[in-house]
Design a protein around this motif. Structure first.
Motif, mmCIF file in Angstrom:
data_model
loop_
_atom_site.group_PDB
_atom_site.id
_atom_site.type_symbol
_atom_site.label_atom_id
_atom_site.label_comp_id
_atom_site.label_asym_id
_atom_site.label_seq_id
_atom_site.Cartn_x
_atom_site.Cartn_y
_atom_site.Cartn_z
ATOM 1 N N PHE A 14 0.876 -1.209 -0.050
ATOM 2 C CA PHE A 14 0.057 -0.066 0.187
ATOM 3 C C PHE A 14 1.049 1.220 -0.042
ATOM 4 O O PHE A 14 0.802 2.171 -0.680
ATOM 5 N N SER A 15 1.925 1.372 0.869
ATOM 6 C CA SER A 15 2.635 2.392 0.863
ATOM 7 C C SER A 15 3.625 2.496 -0.527
ATOM 8 O O SER A 15 3.688 3.780 -0.838
ATOM 9 N N TYR A 16 3.825 1.473 -0.990
ATOM 10 C CA TYR A 16 4.710 1.655 -2.227
ATOM 11 C C TYR A 16 3.698 2.116 -3.300
ATOM 12 O O TYR A 16 3.976 3.221 -4.103
ATOM 13 N N THR A 17 2.706 1.534 -3.299
ATOM 14 C CA THR A 17 1.632 1.835 -4.335
ATOM 15 C C THR A 17 1.393 3.531 -4.228
ATOM 16 O O THR A 17 1.286 4.302 -5.343
ATOM 17 N N ASN A 18 0.953 3.973 -2.975
ATOM 18 C CA ASN A 18 0.600 5.424 -2.727
ATOM 19 C C ASN A 18 2.079 6.127 -3.285
ATOM 20 O O ASN A 18 1.725 7.185 -3.676
ATOM 21 N N ALA A 19 3.192 5.761 -3.064
ATOM 22 C CA ALA A 19 4.372 6.498 -3.145
ATOM 23 C C ALA A 19 4.363 6.645 -4.665
ATOM 24 O O ALA A 19 4.859 7.826 -5.416
ATOM 25 N N GLN A 20 4.285 5.753 -5.612
ATOM 26 C CA GLN A 20 4.141 5.508 -7.000
ATOM 27 C C GLN A 20 3.232 6.514 -7.525
ATOM 28 O O GLN A 20 3.460 7.272 -8.505
ATOM 29 N N THR A 21 2.144 6.381 -7.019
ATOM 30 C CA THR A 21 0.962 7.241 -7.264
ATOM 31 C C THR A 21 1.246 8.835 -7.251
ATOM 32 O O THR A 21 1.049 9.840 -8.143
ATOM 33 N N ASP A 22 1.896 9.201 -5.926
ATOM 34 C CA ASP A 22 2.141 10.334 -5.707
ATOM 35 C C ASP A 22 3.315 11.034 -6.509
ATOM 36 O O ASP A 22 3.319 12.186 -7.230
ATOM 37 N N LEU A 23 4.300 10.106 -7.045
ATOM 38 C CA LEU A 23 5.271 10.410 -8.067
ATOM 39 C C LEU A 23 4.637 10.699 -9.548
ATOM 40 O O LEU A 23 5.209 11.537 -10.239
ATOM 41 N N THR A 24 3.924 9.989 -9.723
ATOM 42 C CA THR A 24 2.963 10.002 -11.080
ATOM 43 C C THR A 24 2.245 11.484 -11.050
ATOM 44 O O THR A 24 2.501 12.142 -12.146
ATOM 45 N N LEU A 25 1.678 11.683 -9.964
ATOM 46 C CA LEU A 25 1.032 13.065 -9.761
ATOM 47 C C LEU A 25 1.977 14.375 -9.926
ATOM 48 O O LEU A 25 1.742 15.270 -10.628
ATOM 49 N N GLN A 26 3.230 13.889 -9.360
ATOM 50 C CA GLN A 26 4.261 15.170 -9.220
ATOM 51 C C GLN A 26 4.898 15.231 -10.677
ATOM 52 O O GLN A 26 4.944 16.492 -11.065
ATOM 53 N N LYS A 27 5.030 14.260 -11.378
ATOM 54 C CA LYS A 27 5.763 14.432 -12.565
ATOM 55 C C LYS A 27 4.787 15.221 -13.508
ATOM 56 O O LYS A 27 5.110 15.820 -14.275
ATOM 57 N N SER A 28 3.399 14.558 -13.423
ATOM 58 C CA SER A 28 2.385 15.486 -14.273
ATOM 59 C C SER A 28 2.248 16.863 -13.947
ATOM 60 O O SER A 28 2.319 17.792 -14.738
ATOM 61 N N ALA A 29 2.385 17.308 -12.822
ATOM 62 C CA ALA A 29 2.408 18.513 -12.235
ATOM 63 C C ALA A 29 3.840 19.339 -12.975
ATOM 64 O O ALA A 29 3.724 20.561 -13.449
ATOM 65 N N ILE A 30 4.909 18.849 -12.858
ATOM 66 C CA ILE A 30 6.007 19.408 -13.486
ATOM 67 C C ILE A 30 5.743 19.304 -14.814
ATOM 68 O O ILE A 30 6.402 20.598 -15.396
ATOM 69 N N ASN A 31 5.343 18.538 -15.588
ATOM 70 C CA ASN A 31 5.178 18.536 -17.165
ATOM 71 C C ASN A 31 4.269 19.735 -17.412
ATOM 72 O O ASN A 31 4.471 20.423 -18.254
ATOM 73 N N LYS A 32 3.217 19.986 -16.542
ATOM 74 C CA LYS A 32 2.337 21.270 -16.789
ATOM 75 C C LYS A 32 2.911 22.337 -16.545
ATOM 76 O O LYS A 32 2.795 23.151 -17.119
ATOM 77 N N THR A 33 3.759 22.402 -15.476
ATOM 78 C CA THR A 33 4.630 23.532 -15.168
ATOM 79 C C THR A 33 5.507 23.876 -16.542
ATOM 80 O O THR A 33 5.472 24.975 -16.734
ATOM 81 N N LEU A 34 6.283 23.144 -16.954
ATOM 82 C CA LEU A 34 7.360 23.286 -17.701
ATOM 83 C C LEU A 34 6.604 23.547 -19.128
ATOM 84 O O LEU A 34 7.232 24.610 -19.824
ATOM 85 N N ASN A 35 5.615 23.063 -19.370
ATOM 86 C CA ASN A 35 4.900 23.321 -20.625
ATOM 87 C C ASN A 35 4.296 24.726 -20.671
ATOM 88 O O ASN A 35 4.411 25.360 -21.547
ATOM 89 N N ALA A 36 3.589 24.953 -19.455
ATOM 90 C CA ALA A 36 3.238 26.343 -19.355
ATOM 91 C C ALA A 36 4.237 27.464 -19.491
ATOM 92 O O ALA A 36 4.265 28.712 -19.950
ATOM 93 N N TYR A 37 5.391 27.125 -18.856
ATOM 94 C CA TYR A 37 6.564 28.011 -18.769
ATOM 95 C C TYR A 37 7.128 28.426 -20.214
ATOM 96 O O TYR A 37 7.258 29.427 -20.673
ATOM 97 N N HIS A 38 7.389 27.210 -20.982
ATOM 98 C CA HIS A 38 7.584 27.504 -22.536
ATOM 99 C C HIS A 38 6.503 28.218 -23.222
ATOM 100 O O HIS A 38 6.870 29.043 -24.021
#
Length: 168
Positions: A14-38
């Motif tokens: 459960f902890s591993y799955t939550n950590a992976q889900t959070d990383l996926t969400l954070q990567k998505s947020a970073i992608n959105k940030t960098l795309n909006a920056y460009h």
């Protein structure tokens, strides 16, 4: 004893799955940030563009002299942005990595630009719920087979710069 082992295994999964889900969400947020920056740069949105940086961020450009604070970058960007000549950098691919806290990330990206394929890389830090650029580095890419030709072109100017830098 068996129930304890099963409970521990379930908690770990459960902890591993939550950590992976959070990383996926954070990567998505970073992608959105960098795309909006460009996009802000491409649209010459001066004020918006600079909201993507921390106050103490550094921008390192393709020229050896471009190691700029935000005030220096603002001074450089003011005129092209006012003339609606912001820089267009379209991401082609991107890799994102995190430190163990999940509050700092670094990335590299290949970009389609007016200078052909460039590489952007940088460091982001989490400020509240937002990701902000702490450093951005823009580099031109040179195919290995073309390095000698490029060196023939840049060597005269860079030899002068090298001598000046070596004296420091």
């Amino acid at each position: 004893m068996t129930k304890s082992v099963v409970s521990i295994v379930c908690l770990a999964v459960f902890s591993y799955t939550n950590a992976q889900t959070d990383l996926t969400l954070q990567k998505s947020a970073i992608n959105k940030t960098l795309n909006a920056y460009h996009q802000a740069a491409a649209n010459s949105e001066f004020d918006n563009y600079f909201t993507f940086y921390t106050k103490d961020a550094i921008f390192i450009g393709t020229d050896p002299t471009e190691n700029w604070t935000m005030d220096q970058l603002k001074s450089y960007a003011k005129k092209p942005f006012e003339q609606k000549r912001g820089w267009v950098m379209k991401p082609l691919e991107r890799n994102i990595f995190f430190d163990e806290t999940g509050n700092m990330a670094w990335f590299d990206e290949l970009l389609d630009t007016s200078m052909k394929i460039c590489r952007g890389s940088g460091v982001l830090v989490k400020v509240g719920n937002e990701w902000k650029l702490k450093q951005y580095v823009l580099s031109m890419t040179i195919p290995n087979d073309d390095v000698k030709n490029v060196l023939d072109i840049i060597s005269p100017k860079q030899d002068v710069m090298l001598n000046e830098l070596r004296k420091k």
